[in-house]
Motif scaffolding. Structure first.
Motif, short mmCIF file in Angstrom:
data_model
loop_
_atom_site.label_atom_id
_atom_site.label_comp_id
_atom_site.label_asym_id
_atom_site.label_seq_id
_atom_site.Cartn_x
_atom_site.Cartn_y
_atom_site.Cartn_z
N LYS A 106 3.93 -15.08 -13.91
CA LYS A 106 5.07 -15.58 -13.16
C LYS A 106 5.12 -14.93 -11.78
CE LYS A 106 9.91 -16.77 -14.03
NZ LYS A 106 11.07 -16.57 -14.94
N PHE A 107 5.48 -15.72 -10.79
CA PHE A 107 5.61 -15.28 -9.39
C PHE A 107 4.28 -14.81 -8.81
CE2 PHE A 107 9.81 -14.09 -11.31
CZ PHE A 107 10.52 -15.16 -10.78
N LYS A 108 3.18 -15.29 -9.36
CA LYS A 108 1.86 -14.88 -8.86
C LYS A 108 1.68 -15.28 -7.40
CE LYS A 108 -3.08 -15.65 -9.66
NZ LYS A 108 -4.11 -16.27 -10.55
N ALA A 109 2.05 -16.50 -7.06
CA ALA A 109 1.86 -16.98 -5.69
C ALA A 109 2.71 -16.18 -4.71
CB ALA A 109 2.19 -18.47 -5.60
N ILE A 110 3.95 -15.87 -5.11
CA ILE A 110 4.84 -15.11 -4.23
C ILE A 110 4.30 -13.70 -4.01
CG2 ILE A 110 7.16 -14.16 -3.99
CD1 ILE A 110 8.21 -16.55 -5.56
N PHE A 112 1.22 -12.73 -4.32
CA PHE A 112 0.00 -12.78 -3.52
C PHE A 112 0.33 -12.96 -2.04
CE2 PHE A 112 -3.70 -14.99 -1.67
CZ PHE A 112 -4.69 -14.06 -1.97
N GLY A 113 1.36 -13.75 -1.75
CA GLY A 113 1.80 -13.89 -0.36
C GLY A 113 2.30 -12.57 0.21
N CYS A 114 3.02 -11.80 -0.61
CA CYS A 114 3.48 -10.47 -0.16
C CYS A 114 2.28 -9.56 0.10
CB CYS A 114 4.40 -9.85 -1.21
SG CYS A 114 5.98 -10.72 -1.42
N LEU A 115 1.28 -9.66 -0.78
CA LEU A 115 0.07 -8.86 -0.58
C LEU A 115 -0.60 -9.18 0.74
CD1 LEU A 115 -2.21 -6.96 -1.70
CD2 LEU A 115 -3.26 -9.03 -2.65
N MET A 116 -0.75 -10.46 1.04
CA MET A 116 -1.38 -10.85 2.29
C MET A 116 -0.54 -10.46 3.50
SD MET A 116 -4.16 -11.93 1.29
CE MET A 116 -4.72 -12.30 2.93
N THR A 118 1.29 -7.76 3.70
CA THR A 118 1.13 -6.31 3.93
C THR A 118 -0.20 -5.99 4.62
OG1 THR A 118 0.21 -6.04 1.69
CG2 THR A 118 2.58 -5.71 1.97
N VAL A 119 -1.18 -6.89 4.54
CA VAL A 119 -2.44 -6.67 5.25
C VAL A 119 -2.19 -6.60 6.75
CG1 VAL A 119 -4.71 -7.64 5.76
CG2 VAL A 119 -3.81 -7.73 3.43
N MET A 120 -1.23 -7.41 7.22
CA MET A 120 -0.92 -7.46 8.65
C MET A 120 0.18 -6.49 9.05
SD MET A 120 -1.07 -11.60 9.09
CE MET A 120 -0.07 -11.91 7.64
N LEU A 121 0.66 -5.69 8.11
CA LEU A 121 1.76 -4.77 8.38
C LEU A 121 1.23 -3.47 8.98
CD1 LEU A 121 4.87 -4.65 7.90
CD2 LEU A 121 4.35 -3.34 5.82
N PRO A 122 1.66 -3.08 10.19
CA PRO A 122 1.19 -1.83 10.79
C PRO A 122 1.64 -0.63 9.97
CG PRO A 122 2.22 -3.24 12.44
CD PRO A 122 2.52 -3.85 11.10
N VAL A 123 0.78 0.37 9.87
CA VAL A 123 1.08 1.55 9.07
C VAL A 123 2.28 2.31 9.64
CG1 VAL A 123 -0.49 3.03 10.38
CG2 VAL A 123 0.05 3.60 8.01
N GLN A 124 2.55 2.19 10.93
CA GLN A 124 3.66 2.91 11.55
C GLN A 124 5.01 2.46 11.01
OE1 GLN A 124 1.16 1.54 13.18
NE2 GLN A 124 0.10 3.24 14.20
N ILE A 125 5.09 1.20 10.52
CA ILE A 125 6.37 0.67 10.03
C ILE A 125 6.77 1.38 8.74
CG2 ILE A 125 7.47 -1.39 9.07
CD1 ILE A 125 5.97 -3.04 11.07
N PHE A 160 -7.83 -7.73 -1.55
CA PHE A 160 -8.22 -9.08 -1.15
C PHE A 160 -9.73 -9.24 -1.19
CE2 PHE A 160 -9.35 -12.10 2.29
CZ PHE A 160 -8.78 -13.24 1.76
N LEU A 161 -10.46 -8.25 -0.74
CA LEU A 161 -11.92 -8.32 -0.78
C LEU A 161 -12.43 -8.50 -2.21
CD1 LEU A 161 -14.36 -6.13 1.27
CD2 LEU A 161 -14.72 -6.34 -1.18
N LEU A 162 -11.87 -7.73 -3.15
CA LEU A 162 -12.30 -7.83 -4.55
C LEU A 162 -11.87 -9.14 -5.18
CD1 LEU A 162 -11.60 -4.16 -5.73
CD2 LEU A 162 -13.80 -5.19 -5.16
N ILE A 163 -10.71 -9.65 -4.78
CA ILE A 163 -10.27 -10.95 -5.29
C ILE A 163 -11.27 -12.03 -4.91
CG2 ILE A 163 -8.54 -12.78 -5.01
CD1 ILE A 163 -6.42 -10.61 -4.79
N GLN A 164 -11.69 -12.03 -3.67
CA GLN A 164 -12.67 -13.02 -3.21
C GLN A 164 -13.98 -12.90 -3.99
OE1 GLN A 164 -10.32 -14.86 -1.67
NE2 GLN A 164 -11.97 -15.45 -0.26
N PHE A 165 -14.39 -11.69 -4.30
CA PHE A 165 -15.64 -11.50 -5.04
C PHE A 165 -15.49 -11.98 -6.48
CE2 PHE A 165 -18.95 -9.37 -7.36
CZ PHE A 165 -20.01 -9.32 -6.47
#
Length: 281
Positions: A106-110, A112-116, A118-125, A160-165
């Motif tokens: 349940k909520f897998k898509a949501i 996964f969207g949160c995961l993606m 956070t990839v673009m989230l700067p560490v300073q935040i 994300f890299l491992l998911i693609q693999f």
């Protein structure tokens, strides 16, 4: 005629590649050569790669460290933190990636969207909230803030890299294992994990390099000199009042690259394979 043209184009190509490679590696060669120069020669004859006077004492002086703490302590601290972070990243990222790639929930898509996101989230935040959290639990001035997060989810990029693999691994292997009596976790351990070797080596190399070179996190969380890592130790050579001791600084900087060179030399083949098979360029 075609053979001659082909040979000429190959010669031009290799000359260009060798020249471009030398330009890329020149800063490293300069650093290693300058680590053996007297300080007056480092900037007096800056372009030269070969020292006019070989000064091995820079390495001995740099290895002594500061305030009775030798540079071996900094190397030991960096190795402890980096090794544990790599282990935690590999374990957590592979399990999370397997869940996203193979298990429906349940909520897998949501999620996964949160995961993606956070990839673009700067560490300073996230820096201030994390510091407040670790301060409240009493982890400041310990290795825990540097190590524990790696065991609780790992880097989103690695997941994300491992998911693609994993998505490139045929599902028929999972189904065959389940028919033979494997559980979901059994499929992960017996089928997916052994096939993840190229991608996991890629994760190991990047996690090692990023953690070994990290300056911000140790600077914020480690206050005691005995807990400092290599990056903080190198910073100690630079003093605004007394001036920078360039010879020992460059000597220890050269030594700090050695573990990364060794790791990359042994696993370069798997690194290229892992990146190519995941489609990440």
């Amino acid at each position: 005629m075609k053979k001659k043209n082909g040979t000429l184009s190959d010669i031009i190509y290799y000359i260009f590649v060798i020249g471009f490679g030398f330009v890329m590696i020149y800063p490293i060669l300069w650093m290693i050569g300058s680590s053996l120069k007297p300080e007056t020669e480092i900037f007096g004859n800056a372009a030269s790669l070969i020292p006019g006077e070989w000064l091995w004492g820079n390495y001995a002086q740099g290895w002594e460290g500061f305030g009775g703490i030798g540079f071996d302590v900094y190397f030991r601290n960096s190795m402890i933190v980096t090794t544990l972070v790599v282990i935690g990243t590999v374990c957590s990222a592979s399990i999370v990636a397997y869940g996203f790639a193979r298990i429906n929930f349940k909520f897998k898509a949501i999620l996964f969207g949160c995961l993606m996101a956070t990839v673009m989230l700067p560490v300073q935040i996230t820096l201030i909230p994390q510091y407040i959290l670790f301060h409240n639990v009493g982890w400041v001035n310990t290795f825990y803030p540097l190590i524990v997060p790696a065991f609780l989810g790992g880097q989103p990029f690695f997941i994300f890299l491992l998911i693609q693999f994993i998505r490139g691994i045929p599902r028929e292997l999972d189904e065959a294992a389940i028919i033979d009596g494997c559980s979901k976790f059994g499929v992960f351990l017996r089928i997916i994990l052994p096939l993840l070797k190229p991608a996991l080596v890629t994760v190991i190399i990047f996690a090692f390099m990023w953690t070994w070179d990290d300056f911000l996190a140790p600077l914020i969380y480690l206050n005691s000199a005995s807990l400092h890592t290599v990056t903080i130790g190198l910073r100690n050579f630079m003093d605004a009042d007394a001036g920078t001791n360039w010879g020992p600084l460059l000597a220890m900087s050269s030594l700090s690259l050695f573990p990364q060179f060794v790791l990359f030399a042994f696993f370069q083949k798997y690194l290229v394979q892992g990146i190519a098979t995941t489609g990440i360029k």
